[in-house]
Design an enzyme around this catalytic site. Sequence first.
Site, PDB file in Angstrom:
ATOM      1  N   LYS A 173       0.850  -1.194   0.000  1.00  0.00           N
ATOM      2  CA  LYS A 173       0.000   0.000   0.000  1.00  0.00           C
ATOM      3  C   LYS A 173       0.889   1.249   0.000  1.00  0.00           C
ATOM      4  O   LYS A 173       1.470   1.621   1.010  1.00  0.00           O
ATOM      5  CB  LYS A 173      -0.882   0.049   1.253  1.00  0.00           C
ATOM      6  CG  LYS A 173      -1.942   1.137   1.123  1.00  0.00           C
ATOM      7  CD  LYS A 173      -2.397   1.701   2.436  1.00  0.00           C
ATOM      8  CE  LYS A 173      -1.580   2.829   2.953  1.00  0.00           C
ATOM      9  NZ  LYS A 173      -1.538   4.048   2.128  1.00  0.00           N
ATOM     10  N   GLU A 247      10.291   2.019   9.941  1.00  0.00           N
ATOM     11  CA  GLU A 247      11.310   3.022   9.567  1.00  0.00           C
ATOM     12  C   GLU A 247      10.642   4.374   9.728  1.00  0.00           C
ATOM     13  O   GLU A 247       9.789   4.741   8.931  1.00  0.00           O
ATOM     14  CB  GLU A 247      11.746   2.814   8.112  1.00  0.00           C
ATOM     15  CG  GLU A 247      12.432   1.492   7.841  1.00  0.00           C
ATOM     16  CD  GLU A 247      13.802   1.400   8.472  1.00  0.00           C
ATOM     17  OE1 GLU A 247      14.419   2.441   8.756  1.00  0.00           O
ATOM     18  OE2 GLU A 247      14.256   0.259   8.717  1.00  0.00           O
ATOM     19  N   CYS A 281      14.020  11.557   5.294  1.00  0.00           N
ATOM     20  CA  CYS A 281      14.009  11.174   6.716  1.00  0.00           C
ATOM     21  C   CYS A 281      15.356  11.451   7.370  1.00  0.00           C
ATOM     22  O   CYS A 281      15.439  11.752   8.550  1.00  0.00           O
ATOM     23  CB  CYS A 281      13.630   9.711   6.847  1.00  0.00           C
ATOM     24  SG  CYS A 281      14.606   8.650   5.789  1.00  0.00           S
ATOM     25  N   GLU A 382      10.916  17.038  13.893  1.00  0.00           N
ATOM     26  CA  GLU A 382      11.194  16.894  12.466  1.00  0.00           C
ATOM     27  C   GLU A 382      10.409  17.971  11.700  1.00  0.00           C
ATOM     28  O   GLU A 382       9.205  18.123  11.913  1.00  0.00           O
ATOM     29  CB  GLU A 382      10.737  15.501  12.031  1.00  0.00           C
ATOM     30  CG  GLU A 382      11.154  15.123  10.639  1.00  0.00           C
ATOM     31  CD  GLU A 382      10.681  13.719  10.253  1.00  0.00           C
ATOM     32  OE1 GLU A 382       9.521  13.374  10.538  1.00  0.00           O
ATOM     33  OE2 GLU A 382      11.472  12.978   9.654  1.00  0.00           O
TER      34      GLU A 382
HETATM   35  P1  NAD Z   1       2.701   8.792   7.216  1.00  0.00           P
HETATM   36  O1  NAD Z   1       3.012   8.088   8.498  1.00  0.00           O
HETATM   37  O2  NAD Z   1       1.671   9.839   7.225  1.00  0.00           O
HETATM   38  O3  NAD Z   1       2.227   7.745   6.112  1.00  0.00           O
HETATM   39  C1  NAD Z   1       3.028   6.656   5.723  1.00  0.00           C
HETATM   40  C2  NAD Z   1       2.138   5.565   5.175  1.00  0.00           C
HETATM   41  O4  NAD Z   1       1.346   5.023   6.226  1.00  0.00           O
HETATM   42  C3  NAD Z   1       1.171   6.021   4.105  1.00  0.00           C
HETATM   43  O5  NAD Z   1       1.057   4.993   3.146  1.00  0.00           O
HETATM   44  C4  NAD Z   1      -0.128   6.194   4.877  1.00  0.00           C
HETATM   45  O6  NAD Z   1      -1.278   6.085   4.079  1.00  0.00           O
HETATM   46  C5  NAD Z   1      -0.030   5.056   5.871  1.00  0.00           C
HETATM   47  N1  NAD Z   1      -0.791   5.206   7.113  1.00  0.00           N
HETATM   48  C6  NAD Z   1      -1.213   6.349   7.697  1.00  0.00           C
HETATM   49  N2  NAD Z   1      -1.853   6.060   8.856  1.00  0.00           N
HETATM   50  C7  NAD Z   1      -1.817   4.722   9.009  1.00  0.00           C
HETATM   51  C8  NAD Z   1      -2.287   3.822  10.012  1.00  0.00           C
HETATM   52  N3  NAD Z   1      -2.927   4.243  11.088  1.00  0.00           N
HETATM   53  N4  NAD Z   1      -2.060   2.506   9.846  1.00  0.00           N
HETATM   54  C9  NAD Z   1      -1.391   2.063   8.770  1.00  0.00           C
HETATM   55  N5  NAD Z   1      -0.929   2.849   7.782  1.00  0.00           N
HETATM   56  C10 NAD Z   1      -1.138   4.178   7.898  1.00  0.00           C
HETATM   57  O7  NAD Z   1       4.093   9.310   6.672  1.00  0.00           O
HETATM   58  P2  NAD Z   1       4.357  10.212   5.387  1.00  0.00           P
HETATM   59  O8  NAD Z   1       3.893  11.592   5.736  1.00  0.00           O
HETATM   60  O9  NAD Z   1       3.852   9.548   4.161  1.00  0.00           O
HETATM   61  O10 NAD Z   1       5.966  10.180   5.312  1.00  0.00           O
HETATM   62  C11 NAD Z   1       6.780  11.056   5.996  1.00  0.00           C
HETATM   63  C12 NAD Z   1       7.389  10.382   7.208  1.00  0.00           C
HETATM   64  O11 NAD Z   1       8.084   9.205   6.815  1.00  0.00           O
HETATM   65  C13 NAD Z   1       8.447  11.258   7.872  1.00  0.00           C
HETATM   66  O12 NAD Z   1       8.308  11.213   9.280  1.00  0.00           O
HETATM   67  C14 NAD Z   1       9.759  10.611   7.444  1.00  0.00           C
HETATM   68  O13 NAD Z   1      10.841  10.859   8.298  1.00  0.00           O
HETATM   69  C15 NAD Z   1       9.380   9.174   7.413  1.00  0.00           C
HETATM   70  N6  NAD Z   1      10.327   8.409   6.565  1.00  0.00           N
HETATM   71  C16 NAD Z   1      11.232   7.581   7.178  1.00  0.00           C
HETATM   72  C17 NAD Z   1      12.169   6.886   6.397  1.00  0.00           C
HETATM   73  C18 NAD Z   1      13.197   5.979   7.035  1.00  0.00           C
HETATM   74  O14 NAD Z   1      13.886   5.289   6.299  1.00  0.00           O
HETATM   75  N7  NAD Z   1      13.335   5.940   8.355  1.00  0.00           N
HETATM   76  C19 NAD Z   1      12.153   7.030   5.005  1.00  0.00           C
HETATM   77  C20 NAD Z   1      11.213   7.869   4.420  1.00  0.00           C
HETATM   78  C21 NAD Z   1      10.299   8.551   5.212  1.00  0.00           C
END
Ligand code: NAD
Length: 488
Positions: A173, A247, A281, A382
């Site tokens: 997803k 992650e 990230c 962040e």
């Molecule tokens: P997000 O947590 O809003 O969403 C990530 C994914 O999770 C999306 O597909 C979203 O639809 C889904 N999601 C949202 N709520 C959910 C739930 N309750 N249960 C299951 N899935 C759910 O994150 P984002 O805004 O898309 O991405 C940005 C974040 O990702 C930042 O905090 C960034 O640091 C982090 N990130 C971390 C890494 C790493 O390698 N550590 C890499 C890239 C991004």
Amino acid sequence: MITTQLYIDGQWQSPAAQGTRPITCPIDETVVAQAAEATREDARRAIAAARRAFEGPWRSSTIRERAKLLNRIADLIDKDAPNLARLESLNTGKTLTESSTDMSDIAATFRYFAALVAGEAGAVNEAPPHVISRTLREPVGVCGLITPWNYPLLQAAWKIAPALGAGNTVVIKPSNLTPLTTHRFTQLLCELDLPPGVFNLVTGGGEVGAELAESRDVDLVSFTGGAVAGESIMKAATGNFKRIALELGGKNPNVVFADADLDVAVDYALNAAFFHAGQVCSAGSRLMVEDGIYDEFLTRLAQRLPRIVVGSGLEAGTQMGPVQSAQQRDKILGMVERGVAEGARLVYGGRRPEGARYERGFWLEPTLLADVTADMTIAKEEIFGPVVTAERFTSEAEVLRLANDTPYGLAAAVWTRDLDKANRMSRALRFGTVWANDYHPYFPEAPWGGYKASGIGRELARVGLDEYTELKHSYINLAPKAMGWFGA
Ligand code: NAD
């Protein structure tokens, strides 16, 4: 106009509730696609298909077949790279150079895991002569993969390659903001005659991700994203004690000592903070500069900021694109405002660039906030945008204490010509990656992941494959005899 569908059990299909979601290009706010918006019901069908495929013929696929599959995927990515890169830029606003780099990294990831899988041999353990004792690695089962919007296909590749390579089945997803390249990837995969149900795509929002996290028919969930969703996934996963890999975000210190090569350190400070408009990230958004060079370093940095070419990532010569959404832009502006209110000095940026071309789209100037102290919100949370904050420090001990004083632990960097100091700092910084005299390099052979609130588990490297396997001890007694433990 691109339209996308779900891919479940080897069939392209519309969501049961016929939902769609417009996909907006952050460069000019035009709607570039209508994406299928799945619901929990669609996710359940995808999970059931993945379960059937796991219990079916895929279970007996060989490591040679799976290694070949990963190599063929890498070839397809290479062939389609210009198209994939364009789609990624259209959907995320990142520059074509950034997206093209992603595509070659993705192909490299598939090839790396292909080689690793092909080398899997298990281990024969020392045992009595009448016993065969082996340690075997087996697939975990059905894997739910949930990815964010900042590196849509790269983050997907880090999960899909080891998951399929280890013999699992997959329901992926992507973020509902950026499904286009994962959709295109699925189209490419269709050229490879995978058994139905081995790979399933469900595009939709958090509810669909929550279904993957909660389902007792999912054996592993691997998530990249923010802390809020990460926490809810961790709780949901307890239902069947499924494996989790998280992650999460970071607050990454980029520490510059007075003996660093300033030209190089300034240049890299820009890359650390503004690559992909800071939506990384591991972005080096928390700059920490030693007292003796602080003023000069900031002057040099500030001189470079107006020269960063902000524009459409699809145009040659652009160095920084927009941020992903209006919501992100407003959140970032709010953080800048808060920083200033808490006492930081706005040196450059902090607003939308001027000019007709920036009237539509989610634009921000590269921003520098100086004289930041560790107690300010902008030094702790962040920001996830093109904003770098600068703190001053006076000693190695002080900067180490301040840099480690964060709930996060994803990445850090240190700049010094003193290799002893570089080594001491590398060991003492509590982060999953520590660079010295560099910023941002990562590659498939090295593990990626965070300490503390930056996550659980690691991606890439050997450990990134092991995450997707169960270890089994197989013990075969070739000459069983009565034991007599309880007499005859
Ligand atoms: P997000 O947590 O809003 O969403 C990530 C994914 O999770 C999306 O597909 C979203 O639809 C889904 N999601 C949202 N709520 C959910 C739930 N309750 N249960 C299951 N899935 C759910 O994150 P984002 O805004 O898309 O991405 C940005 C974040 O990702 C930042 O905090 C960034 O640091 C982090 N990130 C971390 C890494 C790493 O390698 N550590 C890499 C890239 C991004």
